[in-house]
Design an enzyme around this catalytic site. Structure first.
Site, PDB file in Angstrom:
ATOM      1  CD1 TRP A   1      -2.154  -2.135   1.659  1.00 29.57           C
ATOM      2  CD2 TRP A   1      -3.084  -1.335  -0.040  1.00 29.57           C
ATOM      3  NE1 TRP A   1      -3.161  -2.683   1.213  1.00 29.57           N
ATOM      4  CE2 TRP A   1      -3.957  -2.297   0.119  1.00 29.57           C
ATOM      5  CE3 TRP A   1      -3.264  -0.320  -1.294  1.00 29.57           C
ATOM      6  CZ2 TRP A   1      -4.818  -2.673  -0.790  1.00 29.57           C
ATOM      7  CZ3 TRP A   1      -4.430  -0.880  -2.304  1.00 29.57           C
ATOM      8  CH2 TRP A   1      -5.148  -1.978  -1.716  1.00 29.57           C
TER       9      TRP A   1
ATOM     10  CG  ASP B   1      -3.133   3.899   4.275  1.00 34.35           C
ATOM     11  OD1 ASP B   1      -4.276   3.617   4.584  1.00 34.35           O
ATOM     12  OD2 ASP B   1      -3.138   3.417   3.361  1.00 34.35           O
TER      13      ASP B   1
ATOM     14  CE  LYS C   1      -9.036  -2.940   3.137  1.00 33.83           C
ATOM     15  NZ  LYS C   1      -7.783  -2.415   2.771  1.00 33.83           N
TER      16      LYS C   1
HETATM   17  C1  LIG Z   1      -7.285  -1.463   1.691  1.00 37.75           C
HETATM   18  C2  LIG Z   1      -6.357  -0.518   1.735  1.00 37.75           C
HETATM   19  C3  LIG Z   1      -6.055   0.591   0.943  1.00 37.75           C
HETATM   20  C4  LIG Z   1      -7.017   0.719  -0.264  1.00 37.75           C
HETATM   21  O1  LIG Z   1      -8.267   1.042  -0.046  1.00 37.75           O
HETATM   22  P1  LIG Z   1      -9.389   1.169  -0.983  1.00 37.75           P
HETATM   23  O2  LIG Z   1     -10.781   1.538  -0.076  1.00 37.75           O
HETATM   24  O3  LIG Z   1      -9.976   0.059  -1.702  1.00 37.75           O
HETATM   25  O4  LIG Z   1      -8.815   2.338  -1.947  1.00 37.75           O
HETATM   26  C5  LIG Z   1      -5.257   1.305   0.961  1.00 37.75           C
HETATM   27  N1  LIG Z   1      -4.371   1.371   2.078  1.00 37.75           N
HETATM   28  C6  LIG Z   1      -4.413   0.447   2.963  1.00 37.75           C
HETATM   29  C7  LIG Z   1      -3.127   0.280   4.083  1.00 37.75           C
HETATM   30  C8  LIG Z   1      -5.314  -0.768   2.953  1.00 37.75           C
HETATM   31  O5  LIG Z   1      -5.642  -1.745   3.653  1.00 37.75           O
END
Ligand SMILES: *Cc1c(COP(=O)(O)O)cnc(C)c1O
Length: 360
Positions: free
Chosen positions: A101, A171, A195
């Protein structure tokens, strides 16, 4: 009704009491005669839903008044672009690449400016977090970027990087609301909510007010400007009303359980059950250096792809779903977010122990 223990990395398990409450309100929201998904986002009723969601989130995370909370569509991925578009004033940013990511975020940012990868754990398939105590931070860097919990590789930071005074951007998608965080250490925290919080398609951005710029280049789409969302209470256009409503329910539910310190306690206990088993197992082993193990995503392997596949099939047959590991790590991955009950993890470990005994 038969619900499985769902170990999906995302979209992921939701708390059952929240699903049941939503089910009760889905046809007629509190006497409105309509569902939340049918009502105007400009209505008083909806304004109250979004206001309460924001207030409860601020309360849960202890978000100071000089930070804005923005509900933005496009998931976490759109933030990979919005962050450099909005924060790159000098046109330079430093990225710490600890997995898929943060790697994606860094390559997206390259479209908008100079990206320095100042540390990386790619040499060992992202199975650890590099030492971030004395990094070559660029004098011109507008921010230092991390993915604080790498969902695929199952790593998390033991301590935050020393950014040498630069703004930290994180993030937190796969650890959002899993434990208390000191918001003041960050310029910007964001996460896709699917998540650990709610339905996919929504990102929550927590940004220090002074970082919201108006002097942006013309090419930046109106929707992608943080000031657009900040000035319009996250309702410049029709927001993801449904996801915000569901997130609001989860915020209240977490508060009723005792907030983020209580979640942290439970999450530590849950993860310990699984990691203790992995450390004592002869068949399975965790793939991450102990110090950097995620409490949310737990990858583990047998070391043999056929054996891994057999275990995944056996878990599925026994009512444990979505344990297949990501292809870049292989093996299995158990995502044990807030909504996974401790009984689910215990039941999985009991099953794996039994499986190991029978297949020794
Ligand atoms: C799942 C995830 C993303 C991407 O998320 P989307 O909503 O599908 O764009 C980005 N960063 C992390 C750490 C993730 O777990």
């Amino acid at each position: 009704m038969a619900r499985v223990f769902n170990f999906s990395a995302g979209p992921a398990m939701m708390p059952l009491p929240v699903l049941e409450e939503i089910a009760k309100e889905v046809v007629d929201y509190r006497g409105c005669g309509m569902s939340v998904m049918e009502m105007s986002h400009r209505s008083k009723v909806y304004q109250q839903i979004i206001d309460e969601a924001e207030a409860d989130l601020r309360d849960l995370m202890g978000i100071p008044d000089n930070y804005k909370v923005l509900f933005v569509q496009g998931g976490a991925t759109l933030e990979f672009a919005m962050i450099p578009m909005n924060l790159m004033k000098n046109g330079v940013a430093d990225y710490i690449v600890t997995g898929a990511w943060s790697k994606k975020a860094a390559s997206e940012a390259k479209k908008y400016g100079k990206v320095n990868v100042i540390a990386s754990s790619e040499d060992k398939n992202y199975s650890y977090i590099p030492d971030c105590s004395d990094l070559p931070i660029d004098d011109d860097a507008d921010y230092v970027y991390i993915c604080e919990n790498e969902t695929i590789h199952g790593t998390t930071y033991a301590e935050l990087p020393n950014t040498k005074g630069k703004i930290l951007v994180a993030d937190q998608s796969s650890m959002f609301l899993s434990k208390p965080v000191d918001v003041t250490k960050y310029g910007l925290i964001y996460g896709g909510v699917q998540k650990n919080v709610g339905p996919a398609g929504l990102a929550i951005v927590i940004i220090r007010e002074d970082l919201i710029r108006e002097d942006l280049p013309d090419f930046v789409p109106t929707y992608c400007r943080f000031d657009t969302h900040a000035k319009n209470g996250s309702m410049y256009n029709t927001p993801n009303c449904w996801a915000i409503y569901v997130c609001g329910k989860v915020f209240k539910y977490l508060k009723s359980l005792g907030g983020l310190s209580a979640m942290d306690e439970i999450n530590k206990k849950k993860a310990a059950i699984l990691y203790d088993f992995l450390d004592s197992s002869k068949l399975f082993k965790g793939t991450v250096e102990k110090k950097y193990r995620s409490l949310m995503n737990v990858p583990f392997v047998t070391g043999d792809a056929d054996k891994d596949a057999a275990v995944v099939a056996a878990t599925k047959a026994a009512g444990f779903d979505n344990l297949k590991g990501h292809r870049s790590v292989g093996g299995l991955r158990a995502s044990i977010y807030n909504a996974m009950p401790i009984e689910g993890v215990q039941a999985l470990v009991d099953f794996l122990k039994d499986y190991e005994a029978k297949n020794a």
